[in-house]
Every structure is written in C-alpha cells, then in structure tokens.
Design a protein around this motif. Sequence first.
Motif, mmCIF file in Angstrom:
data_model
loop_
_atom_site.group_PDB
_atom_site.id
_atom_site.type_symbol
_atom_site.label_atom_id
_atom_site.label_comp_id
_atom_site.label_asym_id
_atom_site.label_seq_id
_atom_site.Cartn_x
_atom_site.Cartn_y
_atom_site.Cartn_z
ATOM 1 N N CYS A 481 0.568 -1.125 0.005
ATOM 2 C CA CYS A 481 -0.117 -0.107 0.014
ATOM 3 C C CYS A 481 0.866 1.388 0.170
ATOM 4 O O CYS A 481 2.381 0.878 0.630
ATOM 5 N N VAL A 482 0.332 2.536 -0.907
ATOM 6 C CA VAL A 482 1.031 3.877 -0.808
ATOM 7 C C VAL A 482 1.008 4.600 0.417
ATOM 8 O O VAL A 482 -0.372 4.393 0.829
ATOM 9 N N GLY A 483 1.356 5.327 0.820
ATOM 10 C CA GLY A 483 1.408 6.608 1.879
ATOM 11 C C GLY A 483 0.243 7.920 1.847
ATOM 12 O O GLY A 483 0.135 7.786 0.241
ATOM 13 N N PRO A 484 -0.688 8.005 1.854
ATOM 14 C CA PRO A 484 -1.296 9.782 1.716
ATOM 15 C C PRO A 484 -0.428 10.671 0.843
ATOM 16 O O PRO A 484 -0.589 10.864 0.499
ATOM 17 N N ALA A 485 0.887 10.811 1.341
ATOM 18 C CA ALA A 485 1.563 11.853 0.437
ATOM 19 C C ALA A 485 2.318 11.483 -1.151
ATOM 20 O O ALA A 485 2.443 12.141 -1.557
ATOM 21 N N GLY A 486 2.122 9.856 -0.430
ATOM 22 C CA GLY A 486 2.236 9.607 -2.034
ATOM 23 C C GLY A 486 3.907 9.020 -2.496
ATOM 24 O O GLY A 486 4.152 8.826 -3.777
ATOM 25 N N ASP A 487 4.304 8.995 -1.778
ATOM 26 C CA ASP A 487 6.265 8.563 -1.817
ATOM 27 C C ASP A 487 6.478 7.472 -0.482
ATOM 28 O O ASP A 487 7.483 7.082 -1.281
ATOM 29 N N ARG A 502 10.853 4.379 0.150
ATOM 30 C CA ARG A 502 10.953 5.479 -0.569
ATOM 31 C C ARG A 502 11.023 6.109 -2.110
ATOM 32 O O ARG A 502 11.755 5.400 -2.434
ATOM 33 N N ILE A 503 9.723 5.241 -2.879
ATOM 34 C CA ILE A 503 9.868 5.207 -4.463
ATOM 35 C C ILE A 503 9.791 5.964 -5.154
ATOM 36 O O ILE A 503 10.700 6.413 -5.657
ATOM 37 N N TRP A 504 8.848 7.061 -4.744
ATOM 38 C CA TRP A 504 9.066 8.481 -5.332
ATOM 39 C C TRP A 504 9.119 9.386 -4.658
ATOM 40 O O TRP A 504 8.947 9.829 -3.042
ATOM 41 N N ASP A 505 8.732 11.123 -5.129
ATOM 42 C CA ASP A 505 9.145 12.117 -4.379
ATOM 43 C C ASP A 505 7.226 12.840 -4.505
ATOM 44 O O ASP A 505 7.047 12.370 -4.985
ATOM 45 N N ALA A 506 6.764 13.389 -2.749
ATOM 46 C CA ALA A 506 5.955 13.523 -2.562
ATOM 47 C C ALA A 506 5.440 15.001 -3.739
ATOM 48 O O ALA A 506 6.519 15.633 -4.401
ATOM 49 N N PRO A 507 4.381 14.793 -4.103
ATOM 50 C CA PRO A 507 4.090 16.302 -4.773
ATOM 51 C C PRO A 507 3.947 17.456 -3.470
ATOM 52 O O PRO A 507 3.648 17.006 -2.872
ATOM 53 N N GLU A 508 4.918 18.215 -4.602
ATOM 54 C CA GLU A 508 5.155 19.554 -3.759
ATOM 55 C C GLU A 508 3.076 20.106 -2.587
ATOM 56 O O GLU A 508 3.432 20.780 -1.140
ATOM 57 N N GLU A 509 2.553 20.415 -3.334
ATOM 58 C CA GLU A 509 0.804 20.608 -3.163
ATOM 59 C C GLU A 509 0.579 19.871 -1.825
ATOM 60 O O GLU A 509 0.406 19.974 -0.644
ATOM 61 N N LYS A 510 0.902 17.918 -1.865
ATOM 62 C CA LYS A 510 0.490 16.874 -0.091
ATOM 63 C C LYS A 510 1.790 17.402 0.596
ATOM 64 O O LYS A 510 1.485 16.928 1.716
ATOM 65 N N ALA A 511 3.046 17.230 -0.149
ATOM 66 C CA ALA A 511 4.139 17.669 0.937
ATOM 67 C C ALA A 511 3.728 18.797 1.830
ATOM 68 O O ALA A 511 3.948 18.914 3.657
ATOM 69 N N LYS A 512 2.932 20.241 1.770
ATOM 70 C CA LYS A 512 2.281 21.336 2.593
ATOM 71 C C LYS A 512 1.763 20.778 3.385
ATOM 72 O O LYS A 512 1.509 20.935 4.765
ATOM 73 N N LYS A 514 0.777 17.878 4.534
ATOM 74 C CA LYS A 514 0.760 15.803 4.920
ATOM 75 C C LYS A 514 2.268 16.777 5.652
ATOM 76 O O LYS A 514 3.045 16.424 4.839
ATOM 77 N N LYS A 515 2.868 15.598 7.003
ATOM 78 C CA LYS A 515 4.105 15.625 6.225
ATOM 79 C C LYS A 515 4.764 14.154 6.609
ATOM 80 O O LYS A 515 4.021 12.882 5.990
ATOM 81 N N ILE A 516 5.641 14.753 5.878
ATOM 82 C CA ILE A 516 6.280 13.544 4.892
ATOM 83 C C ILE A 516 7.419 12.233 5.915
ATOM 84 O O ILE A 516 7.830 12.917 6.645
ATOM 85 N N ILE A 517 7.162 11.066 5.658
ATOM 86 C CA ILE A 517 7.784 10.147 6.005
ATOM 87 C C ILE A 517 8.923 9.766 5.496
ATOM 88 O O ILE A 517 8.990 9.637 4.263
ATOM 89 N N SER A 518 10.297 10.025 6.580
ATOM 90 C CA SER A 518 11.438 10.465 6.251
ATOM 91 C C SER A 518 12.270 8.966 7.636
ATOM 92 O O SER A 518 10.927 8.303 8.522
ATOM 93 N N SER A 519 13.219 9.072 7.542
ATOM 94 C CA SER A 519 13.740 7.849 8.429
ATOM 95 C C SER A 519 14.282 8.131 9.612
ATOM 96 O O SER A 519 14.425 7.726 10.612
ATOM 97 N N ASP A 520 13.311 10.129 10.036
ATOM 98 C CA ASP A 520 14.454 10.642 11.032
ATOM 99 C C ASP A 520 12.410 9.909 11.399
ATOM 100 O O ASP A 520 12.645 10.302 12.601
ATOM 101 N N ASP A 521 11.828 10.486 10.831
ATOM 102 C CA ASP A 521 10.433 10.398 11.406
ATOM 103 C C ASP A 521 8.871 9.622 11.254
ATOM 104 O O ASP A 521 7.893 9.286 11.703
ATOM 105 N N VAL A 522 9.616 8.157 10.468
ATOM 106 C CA VAL A 522 8.870 7.138 10.775
ATOM 107 C C VAL A 522 8.335 6.294 11.621
ATOM 108 O O VAL A 522 9.580 6.090 12.566
ATOM 109 N N GLY A 523 7.101 7.281 12.687
ATOM 110 C CA GLY A 523 6.992 5.930 13.795
ATOM 111 C C GLY A 523 7.907 6.996 14.644
ATOM 112 O O GLY A 523 7.912 5.746 16.014
#
Length: 538
Positions: A481-487, A502-512, A514-523
């Motif tokens: 499944c893919v996250g709501p940010a699309g990345d 992390r397969i794709w880059d999050a769109p700019e509109e959704k990045a503003k 929703k919080k993008i999941i990264s290696s530091d903020d996943v969980g």
Amino acid sequence: MNPKTPSRRSRARSDALTPSALVAGLSNISLNPFVVSRPSSPIKRTTSGAIPVSDSLQRQAGAGVIRRGGVESRLDVVTRDYVKPELKRSRSTPASARAPDRFITNRDSDSDVAATLDQLHLNPKSASPGHTARLVAATGVPLNRRILAYHEQPPAPASASDPALAQHREFARPLYAHRNPALPSSIPATKSRKIPTLPERVLDAPGLVDDFYLNLLAWSPANSLAVALEAATYIWNADTGAVAQLADAPDGTYVSSVDFSNDGAFLGIGLGTGDVELWDVEAAQKLRTMAGHQGQIATLSWHQHILSSGCGDGSIWHHDVRVPRHKVMELLGHSGEVCGLRWRPDGELLASGGNDNVVNIWDGRVGDVADGARGSAKWTKRNHSAAVKAIAWCPWQPSLLASGGGTNDATINIWNSTTGARLHSLKTPSQITSLLWAPSKKEILSTHGFPTNALMVHAYPSMERVAEIRDAHDARVLFSCVGPAGDVVCTGAGDENLKFWRIWDAPEEKAKKKKIISSDDVGGGRINSTREGILSIR
C-alpha cells in the motif's frame, strides 16, 4: 574543248603511275593504323594469280585515272581518316568538360540565367563605385564580409525599453523555455533511475498470514496503517509511531481482509466466516457486523457509504453501511474466489479479479435497488492464465486499469475501461501479488512472489523497467500500500515483516499539507513499547 585539266596536261610522263608501281606502293601500305608492318620474309615465294598488265591498263595509269571495274575493285581502300578515341575524364578534369545534363537544357555561360547571375554579382571592379557605396551604406554590411555568417548578436532594438513589451515577453518566456525533466511527461522513460535498495524502516509483524489470496494491509488518508495478524487487527500511527490493537476476531476464525473508508474514519474487516465488521477507528469501537456470505471475505473496497466485499464463493456484495438491511446489490460474474476488488475513485466503475483467471469491470452506479437485485459485468476479460489478485486504477488517468496474474501467468495487463481494449501487456519473471500506480508520476509498481521476491517500477506507457529491488523480503511479497503523501510504499511478506520503501517523491501540494515520512520520523524515530513486541520498530 579538251576535258582534261591543265595540271593533268602539264604532268610529265616520268611522273605517271604504272601498274607495277601502283601494286608495289599499295602492298607497302598497312590498312590497319594500329598494326606495325613487319619486314617481309627473306624467302621469296611465287605469287600465283598475278594481275596481268595490259596496254589499256597501262594507258589508264599513265593518264592518272583508273576506271571502275579495274584493279581498284579488288583492293580495300581506306575511305575515312583515323579519329582519335575520346579518353575518360579524370577526377581532376574540371566540371566544364562534362556532358550536358539531361535535366538542364543549357549550361552555356552565355545563357539567360548565367547572364542574369553575372548581373547580380557584386563586383566592385566592374560595378559603379558610387552604386556600390550606396549599397554598403544602405545594408550596413562591409564590402568584403559575407552576409550569411556567424556573427555577434545584433544590438537590442529601441523598443526593448518599453515596459509593456517586456511584460508580454516575460509571460511568453515559459513557452520557449526548456522543459524540466522532473515534470511528468508522456514520453516513455528510457533510462533507469536509482531508488533506495534498503528500507527506511522495518516493523515486526508476527502472525502475518502467508496467503496469496488475502489482503491484510491498508493505509488510510489519516496516515494510519492497519495490519491483520491472524485474529487481531492493529493500527500503527505513522505520525507518532503509536501502535494500538483495534479488534479481535471471534473464536475459531481469522481476519482475511481489511480496508479503510475514503476519509479514514472507519475500517472494514472481513473474516474467514464470511462476516464483515465495521469499526470506528478513532473510538476503537465496533459499529456493526454484516453477515450473509458463505465463504471467507478475501477482499474489501470502499466508495463513500458503500462497502463492497468479495467472497470465496465468487459473489460480490454491495453493503450500504447506513441502513439496517445492508445488502443492496449482488454481483455474479466469477466462478472462483474473488481475491481482487477495487473501486475507481469517482465511483463509476468497480473492477474485480478472481481465482478463475477472470477480470470483470462492473457498472458502479447502484441507484434504487430492491431485494435480490443483481448486476452484470460491463467487461469480462479472460486474458490471464492464473488467479488475478492485483487490481489497480490509475489516479491520473481514470480510464486505465492494471491487472496482474499469478505464478502461471505473471503478466501485467493495462486495460481501457471505456472501450474494453487491452492497451499494454508485460511479462514478468514471477507471480504478481499487487500493483500500485504512482500518484504523481507516470509509473506503476509491482510486487512479486517466488522466485524473485522483488519490487519493480515500470514506466508508462513504454512499460520499461525503471528500477528493481531484488529479494526485498526473505519470503514472497504479498501485500503493499502507498502512503497518503504518495512517496512511501509499505510492503508485507511471509517473513512476518513490514518494510517501508521511498519509491517516489511527494508532490509539492501534499508535502505542505501532510508530514512526509522520512528515516527520522517514521514511527516517531523511536522504539515503541507495545505488548509482546508486536509492530515494534527495529
């Protein structure tokens, strides 16, 4: 009147030709100019058939006239002069020596065209000095400089200072600018790109059932992940990293499918007994149980207030969760278990795949229905040769539907749901367990089972492989499944692990938003303290 000419009359007798002298002279002449005469043999031979010399012939030779029928009729007389053969023109020979062109009637220098070109030629020596000077002044081109040549940029016109004109040029500048390669395009991707081959996070999921036909993973628009582990259903909050158990299945059964509503507020849970449970996620409370199916519910799909369920007996039911009599329509089109089910985002069509190797596209308009209402498939496709579990609608092209077959098929087919035509087909090296379209990029991701256990990214419409992660799990990759940010994509496998890629880059509109999941903020970037270590972050 004497017919003889004075020259003939004044010729001396000693100069007259005799027959013997004539024959001797002709014998010394070679008739072929290219053959050099050889000296005669020293052996004298007797010539037979000699021409007799009579008094009449002697008189004719002395007079300088030989009549017709005489000795000259027996001789091969050379009547034409030798003409030297024409030699082939070498490469160094000027073009003027060529033969006339059959497409150009005349190449002579005195033709009208040549004369006109000579008149147009600007020759300062032959032209009038005053006329030449006027041409130079009018054109601004020096006399000895070529007109068509690379040169420095001409000076800016006086109108460049006009603010209105500068504004119009600024508006038109994007039309002539180079296209940004990062923007999506219909041109097929020909080069592979690098994606991380290691997951950003790994979650332990003990009890994750290794079953191809089930659908045990879902990601809500509220950034919550639902996963079914045997009889229990857990919710993992990707923003905070908190894990909570939402539901337990009744004794003697198990959870066979989960899916979030469109707003993420409700969760549908399908059970092995054929029941469908409806849960409030925030309140962690079960709202109702909708029974009626005779087999396990292997797949669920939401559209607004309609929850559709696919059963092991091949039937599909539409449940209206607002009314007590929840079953509003039944769809019959499969002879095997329904293991793939997806609503199109606009709710116009519903796609299903089954263990009978069939893909059906249904009209999604429910309308006014009565008890026992049944629907028929708009399109039925039998191109697959194995069970079809992977079903995905394209988010940026609503008419595109992707389907993937199992082990004996391992093929991705792209369908046009408007015409029913198959647009593309791609053979892969292993069974296809799920498909995901990129939300903002013209790509599609496929997850695979044995023997590759891989994640593959394909460009659309070329279907070329853009990237691949081999052995993404230690067992076959069953769910995604893919996250709501699309990345970020979450995958689940029979090795009882959940991995985030992390397969794709999050769109700019959704990045503003929703919080993008990264290696530091996943969980939340910390190890969660959950009972028995379920869904704990490594």
